[in-house]
Design an enzyme around this catalytic site. Structure first.
Site, PDB file in Angstrom:
ATOM      1  N   GLU A 299      -6.315  33.594   6.553  1.00 40.29           N
ATOM      2  CA  GLU A 299      -6.229  32.342   5.788  1.00 40.29           C
ATOM      3  C   GLU A 299      -6.568  32.668   4.339  1.00 40.29           C
ATOM      4  O   GLU A 299      -7.404  33.509   4.058  1.00 40.29           O
ATOM      5  CB  GLU A 299      -7.218  31.339   6.422  1.00 40.29           C
ATOM      6  CG  GLU A 299      -7.734  30.240   5.542  1.00 40.29           C
ATOM      7  CD  GLU A 299      -6.670  29.249   5.116  1.00 40.29           C
ATOM      8  OE1 GLU A 299      -5.864  28.834   5.963  1.00 40.29           O
ATOM      9  OE2 GLU A 299      -6.647  28.914   3.915  1.00 40.29           O
TER      10      GLU A 299
ATOM     11  N   CYS B  34       0.796  -1.230   0.000  1.00 40.58           N
ATOM     12  CA  CYS B  34       0.000   0.000   0.000  1.00 40.58           C
ATOM     13  C   CYS B  34       0.828   1.279   0.000  1.00 40.58           C
ATOM     14  O   CYS B  34       0.651   2.137  -0.851  1.00 40.58           O
ATOM     15  CB  CYS B  34      -0.949  -0.033   1.196  1.00 40.58           C
ATOM     16  SG  CYS B  34      -1.868   1.477   1.483  1.00 40.58           S
TER      17      CYS B  34
ATOM     18  N   CYS C 234      -8.439  -0.852   6.722  1.00 37.54           N
ATOM     19  CA  CYS C 234      -7.354   0.110   6.884  1.00 37.54           C
ATOM     20  C   CYS C 234      -7.280   0.370   8.379  1.00 37.54           C
ATOM     21  O   CYS C 234      -8.153   1.038   8.940  1.00 37.54           O
ATOM     22  CB  CYS C 234      -7.609   1.407   6.128  1.00 37.54           C
ATOM     23  SG  CYS C 234      -6.363   2.630   6.539  1.00 37.54           S
TER      24      CYS C 234
ATOM     25  N   ASP D 111       0.825  28.448  11.571  1.00 38.23           N
ATOM     26  CA  ASP D 111       0.700  27.009  11.280  1.00 38.23           C
ATOM     27  C   ASP D 111       0.708  26.855   9.762  1.00 38.23           C
ATOM     28  O   ASP D 111      -0.318  26.570   9.149  1.00 38.23           O
ATOM     29  CB  ASP D 111      -0.612  26.483  11.893  1.00 38.23           C
ATOM     30  CG  ASP D 111      -0.795  24.987  11.672  1.00 38.23           C
ATOM     31  OD1 ASP D 111       0.147  24.309  11.203  1.00 38.23           O
ATOM     32  OD2 ASP D 111      -1.892  24.478  11.973  1.00 38.23           O
TER      33      ASP D 111
ATOM     34  N   CYS E  83       1.028   3.782   4.808  1.00 36.11           N
ATOM     35  CA  CYS E  83       1.849   3.797   6.018  1.00 36.11           C
ATOM     36  C   CYS E  83       3.276   3.429   5.621  1.00 36.11           C
ATOM     37  O   CYS E  83       3.479   2.662   4.694  1.00 36.11           O
ATOM     38  CB  CYS E  83       1.366   2.751   7.021  1.00 36.11           C
ATOM     39  SG  CYS E  83      -0.273   3.033   7.671  1.00 36.11           S
TER      40      CYS E  83
ATOM     41  N   CYS F 213       4.525  21.282  10.213  1.00 34.66           N
ATOM     42  CA  CYS F 213       4.430  19.894   9.760  1.00 34.66           C
ATOM     43  C   CYS F 213       5.668  19.521   8.963  1.00 34.66           C
ATOM     44  O   CYS F 213       5.692  18.498   8.286  1.00 34.66           O
ATOM     45  CB  CYS F 213       3.162  19.679   8.935  1.00 34.66           C
ATOM     46  SG  CYS F 213       3.044  20.764   7.524  1.00 34.66           S
TER      47      CYS F 213
END
Ligand code: SAH
Length: 460
Positions: free
Chosen positions: A340, A84, A166, A388, A87, A415
């Site tokens: 934003e 897959c 999943c 962010d 992950c 992130c």
């Protein structure tokens, strides 16, 4: 320049010991100093590897056999893990995943920000690092005349046809996908065929509220008119009382983008609701909403702690999305300004503020790097700025605007540790000091790394 020849050849089988691991989760082993990148290899392991690609300065290999396994190696519980690619870390125990994410932040800060010697706390993980995703979007295909659902095989658009579950997705979403596939199959609604650009059902999306348990089903089809759709909707609505919203999205384009422009509520409400930290959010088919609300709460609690609010502060939340952080902050600040770029997100942010009777948060559509200097010209003096940004980090103009506004504290939610490090460097050079960094595992079993950094102004 001396010409060096790689010490390995394509298709050769070699024995290597992995010394390191890349951001993508590949093991790195060296043959006479020549690095081989091998998916699923763990540091410290001795393994047999088949060389599959040879470049001038590095190569790629496939793990054939692990001779000496790492004590952190575990059997991936997902039956399609190696096919897959959704992950990347299921072969690594959770302790090592968390540790690695912290190290990645530490290394990035050092390498791209020359920031060392500050506390980088152990990654905040999940008690149960499975079944955390509240949203699933799954492609639909056909096999032997029957509908199948499954993610795409790694680096392809072939649906994995033996995907049972999943296991990072909310179990209820998994069951809903099965149910819809079975009903649609019985009703003879065909799947969309990407290669021919023909057929009907492209994707099924299911979102569910972790706190409220409300569910939304989005059926993405190529044609506008779908024979049997009314029956499908009726069956879902009658049999699944948690489903509060069934939406039709039409995507007639040849594209990898899942959702098309047109959405139409077929049954129930336009929105479902969920809560994070006691704040309620309305979520439509197209709304951005954090996929792991449990960890989002931990991340934003940390951001709030770093903001150190007493109730008198003016706060800016740049890149505010649907206002998740802004509304958290508003509970403890005098006033929050969110900015934003996506108008629909700001509409959601405003609606969410109203929904929670929060009247000290104001939201603006625009580029943060343009709106902030304008705010400054209007005399706005924030005590704290929270950012962010997306993976590429903050725009330079925005970093400059922050420095010009001279807030006491900057809270940076990131992130991507590399762009975080780059931006912290610029802010440090402008008179701020990085105090501490907290990684939070928002996406267990994957290589994504999220963290929050606190900076304070150094008083001249
Ligand atoms: N804090 C938000 C999500 C932030 S994701 C939440 O938790 O909901 C980053 C956001 O930055 C996205 O919503 C993206 O649309 C927005 N964005 C990207 N570039 C921007 C810019 N130049 N100015 C303002 N917002 C921007």
């Amino acid at each position: 320049m001396t010409k060096t020849t790689p010490p390995v050849q394509k298709n050769q089988t070699v024995e290597v010991t992995f010394e390191d691991i890349t951001h993508e989760g590949d093991g790195v082993g060296k043959i006479n100093g020549y690095p081989l990148f091998v998916p699923y290899g763990l540091p410290g392991e001795k393994a047999v590897v088949k060389v599959i690609k040879v470049k001038k300065n590095f190569g790629f290999g496939r793990l054939v056999d692990v001779i000496q396994p790492s004590k952190h190696r575990v059997d991936p519980p997902c039956n399609v893990y190696y096919k897959c690619g959704g992950c990347q870390l299921q072969h690594m125990d959770y302790e090592m995943q968390l540790d690695r994410k912290r190290t990645q932040v530490e290394n990035a800060l050092k390498k791209f920000g020359h920031i060392e010697g500050i506390p980088i706390h152990p990654t905040i993980g999940m008690e149960e690092p499975w079944r955390y995703r509240n949203k699933v979007q799954i492609p639909v295909g056909m096999k032997h005349g029957e509908l199948i659902t499954g993610f795409y095989r790694k680096k392809s658009h072939d649906i994995i046809d033996d995907m049972e579950r999943c296991i990072i997705t909310d179990e209820r979403n998994d069951h809903m996908i099965d149910a819809i596939r079975e009903i649609a199959n019985r009703l003879g609604i065909p799947a969309y065929d990407e290669k021919q650009h023909r057929g009907v059902l492209r994707h099924i999306m299911v979102r569910s509220g972790q706190v409220t348990k409300q569910m939304m089903v989005v059926l993405v089809t190529k044609p506008n008119k779908v024979h049997g759709l009314d029956k499908l909707v009726k069956e879902i609505a009658e049999n699944y009382p948690d489903v509060k919203s069934i939406v039709h999205n039409v995507n007639s384009e040849r594209t990898n983008v899942i959702l098309g422009k047109k959405t139409n509520v077929l049954w129930g409400e336009e929105y479902i609701y969920d809560e994070i930290g006691g704040i309620r959010f309305a979520i439509s088919a197209k709304s951005f909403f954090q996929v792991n609300p449990v960890q989002t709460k931990k991340l934003y609690d940390k951001a709030l702690e770093y903001a150190n609010l007493t109730g008198n502060e003016t706060v800016i939340d740049a890149y505010c999305g649907i206002g998740t952080i802004s509304l958290f902050l508003a509970q403890q600040a005098k006033k929050v300004y969110g900015v934003e770029i996506v108008p629909e997100a700001i509409a959601d942010a405003k609606a969410n503020a109203r929904l929670n009777h929060i009247d000290n948060a104001e939201f603006f559509v625009g580029q943060a790097e343009k709106v902030m200097p304008w705010w400054q010209a209007q005399g706005l003096k924030p005590d704290v700025i929270v950012v962010d940004p997306p993976r590429k980090g903050c725009d330079e103009a925005l970093l400059k605007a922050m420095l010009d506004m001279k807030p006491e504290r900057i809270v940076y939610v990131s992130c991507n540790p590399s762009t975080l490090a780059r931006d912290l460097r610029i802010l440090e050079d402008g008179g701020y000091q990085t105090k501490e960094v907290q990684p939070v595992d928002m996406f267990p079993q994957t290589t994504h790394v999220e963290c929050v950094a606190l900076m304070s102004r150094i008083d001249e």
